[in-house]
Write an enzyme that holds these catalytic residues in place. Sequence first.
Site, PDB file in Angstrom:
ATOM      1  N   HIS A  26       7.847   8.526   4.266  1.00  0.00           N
ATOM      2  CA  HIS A  26       6.823   9.564   4.680  1.00  0.00           C
ATOM      3  C   HIS A  26       6.792  10.989   4.585  1.00  0.00           C
ATOM      4  O   HIS A  26       6.344  11.879   4.937  1.00  0.00           O
ATOM      5  CB  HIS A  26       6.827   9.784   6.303  1.00  0.00           C
ATOM      6  CG  HIS A  26       5.943   8.445   6.317  1.00  0.00           C
ATOM      7  ND1 HIS A  26       4.257   7.868   7.100  1.00  0.00           N
ATOM      8  CD2 HIS A  26       5.972   6.675   5.628  1.00  0.00           C
ATOM      9  CE1 HIS A  26       4.259   6.252   7.192  1.00  0.00           C
ATOM     10  NE2 HIS A  26       5.491   6.095   6.271  1.00  0.00           N
ATOM     11  N   ASP A  63       0.642  -1.604  -0.464  1.00  0.00           N
ATOM     12  CA  ASP A  63       0.165  -0.189   0.211  1.00  0.00           C
ATOM     13  C   ASP A  63       1.019   0.285  -0.392  1.00  0.00           C
ATOM     14  O   ASP A  63       1.759   1.448   0.266  1.00  0.00           O
ATOM     15  CB  ASP A  63      -1.451  -0.025   0.990  1.00  0.00           C
ATOM     16  CG  ASP A  63      -0.456  -0.333   2.447  1.00  0.00           C
ATOM     17  OD1 ASP A  63       0.804  -0.471   2.727  1.00  0.00           O
ATOM     18  OD2 ASP A  63      -0.760   0.611   3.710  1.00  0.00           O
ATOM     19  N   GLU A 121      -0.740  -2.496   5.512  1.00  0.00           N
ATOM     20  CA  GLU A 121       0.386  -2.133   6.055  1.00  0.00           C
ATOM     21  C   GLU A 121       0.325  -0.493   7.317  1.00  0.00           C
ATOM     22  O   GLU A 121       0.321  -0.719   8.034  1.00  0.00           O
ATOM     23  CB  GLU A 121       1.705  -2.436   6.034  1.00  0.00           C
ATOM     24  CG  GLU A 121       2.674  -1.832   6.862  1.00  0.00           C
ATOM     25  CD  GLU A 121       3.388  -1.088   7.272  1.00  0.00           C
ATOM     26  OE1 GLU A 121       3.399  -0.445   8.779  1.00  0.00           O
ATOM     27  OE2 GLU A 121       3.549  -0.040   7.003  1.00  0.00           O
ATOM     28  N   GLU A 122      -0.198   0.532   6.098  1.00  0.00           N
ATOM     29  CA  GLU A 122       0.055   1.626   6.764  1.00  0.00           C
ATOM     30  C   GLU A 122      -1.153   2.216   7.312  1.00  0.00           C
ATOM     31  O   GLU A 122      -1.267   3.824   8.117  1.00  0.00           O
ATOM     32  CB  GLU A 122       0.213   2.428   5.377  1.00  0.00           C
ATOM     33  CG  GLU A 122       1.123   2.944   4.747  1.00  0.00           C
ATOM     34  CD  GLU A 122       2.785   2.958   5.402  1.00  0.00           C
ATOM     35  OE1 GLU A 122       2.660   3.766   6.948  1.00  0.00           O
ATOM     36  OE2 GLU A 122       3.824   3.103   5.199  1.00  0.00           O
ATOM     37  N   ARG A 150      18.967  -6.976  14.057  1.00  0.00           N
ATOM     38  CA  ARG A 150      18.786  -7.456  15.444  1.00  0.00           C
ATOM     39  C   ARG A 150      18.268  -8.322  15.818  1.00  0.00           C
ATOM     40  O   ARG A 150      16.742  -8.248  15.415  1.00  0.00           O
ATOM     41  CB  ARG A 150      18.338  -5.868  15.852  1.00  0.00           C
ATOM     42  CG  ARG A 150      18.577  -5.436  17.460  1.00  0.00           C
ATOM     43  CD  ARG A 150      18.362  -4.573  18.445  1.00  0.00           C
ATOM     44  NE  ARG A 150      18.935  -3.988  19.398  1.00  0.00           N
ATOM     45  CZ  ARG A 150      19.962  -3.412  19.755  1.00  0.00           C
ATOM     46  NH1 ARG A 150      20.774  -2.701  18.863  1.00  0.00           N
ATOM     47  NH2 ARG A 150      19.746  -3.022  21.058  1.00  0.00           N
TER      48      ARG A 150
END
Length: 410
Positions: free
Chosen positions: A378, A81, A143-144, A186
């Site tokens: 963004h 998206d 996802e957003e 990580r």
Amino acid sequence: MTHTSSQERPDFDAMRDWRRHIHQNPELGFEEHLTSTYVAERLESFGLSVTRGLGGTGVVAQIAVGDPDKGPRLALRADMDALPMQEHTGLPYASRVAGKMHACGHDGHTAMLLGGADLIARRVRSGQIKGNGTVTFIFQPAEEVGGSDGGAQRMIAEGLFDKFPTDEVYGIHNGPTEEEGRMYFREGPFMCSSDKLEIVIRGASSHGATPHLAKDASLAMASTIMALHSVVSQNVPPLETAIFNVGQVSAGTVFNIIPSEARITACIRVFNPETATLVHRRIKEVVSAQAQAFGCTGEVIVDYGYPSVVNEAQTLAAAAATATRLFGTDRVVTDAARVTASEDFAFYLKHCSGSFFLIGNGDNGYRDGKPIGPCSVHSPYFDFNDNNLTVGAEFWAGLVEDKFQQGVTT
């Protein structure tokens, strides 16, 4: 440069075309109809089994190698998206849709996984990927969207892991401002959780000429905002991460009426669930006390959003080992800094083992078609770095090859 002896290589030209096509035609969460069709058609052309419409606009493809029951069941995920913002890169393949753009690199994530699926399928056919197992390719919508109803939640709720049983799930996000092509790993908590707060303060309205007859919700709101910004500093241990921010405020309708209601929309981000519990409790206490101080009442409505992304040790080590084999130790960081942004990939990790990692996006900002250096996601000047497409595809194929040759799940 990769260090693999396999003859089949990623198709850079095709991936770049796919990525730029998706970039020019951005679609918002749960509206990715054209994108999902485009993705599904590419996957079918690779000879994969494809399922459409999971989670609304999600696409899932699968390939089996050898005896699938004797090997790991892997899932690789990309998000599709875009964001509701106007693009200002000035690039020739910039968004053609007003008010929508791929400003977080999901076009690149999708193209990398498409390229990985193509490469894996070709290497399976040529016998370069041996062993046993199953690979599921997850192309996720929304996802957003954030909050409690994003793309990962919907796909899982509609039976993703029941229909496509999975032992391990992996995902990649581009790392804005990080070195181009370098991969970042990580173990443990890697990305913050994110919860949305809607704070409602209710008082009593009056004409602006008679403030003594009102219970001014706007005044209580202003005091509450100031007090809320002390919650982290006065309650959370200094070496523990917690972020509180106010994103929206509103009160009143006209200039000469004291408002009876005020609203604050805010966000909490943490790595540690115990810290989240503490911050939520203190916010509710502060809101109630501040409202009462002005003769008002206060209510906190919580939309529990994405949990923290916590990378499991063995899958993370396996992914880092593949990256090291392919690209060399100088291109792999195994103690990457934690990220305070959030990702709904965290929901997959509630259902099976897995890991999430970054690939550096390098100098990826553009204005008027000209480079402006590193750029955050963004941003209206953001673009995914096409040089990472072959890196991502090669990594996906290498990870599958390594896991299948091991022949065991972690």
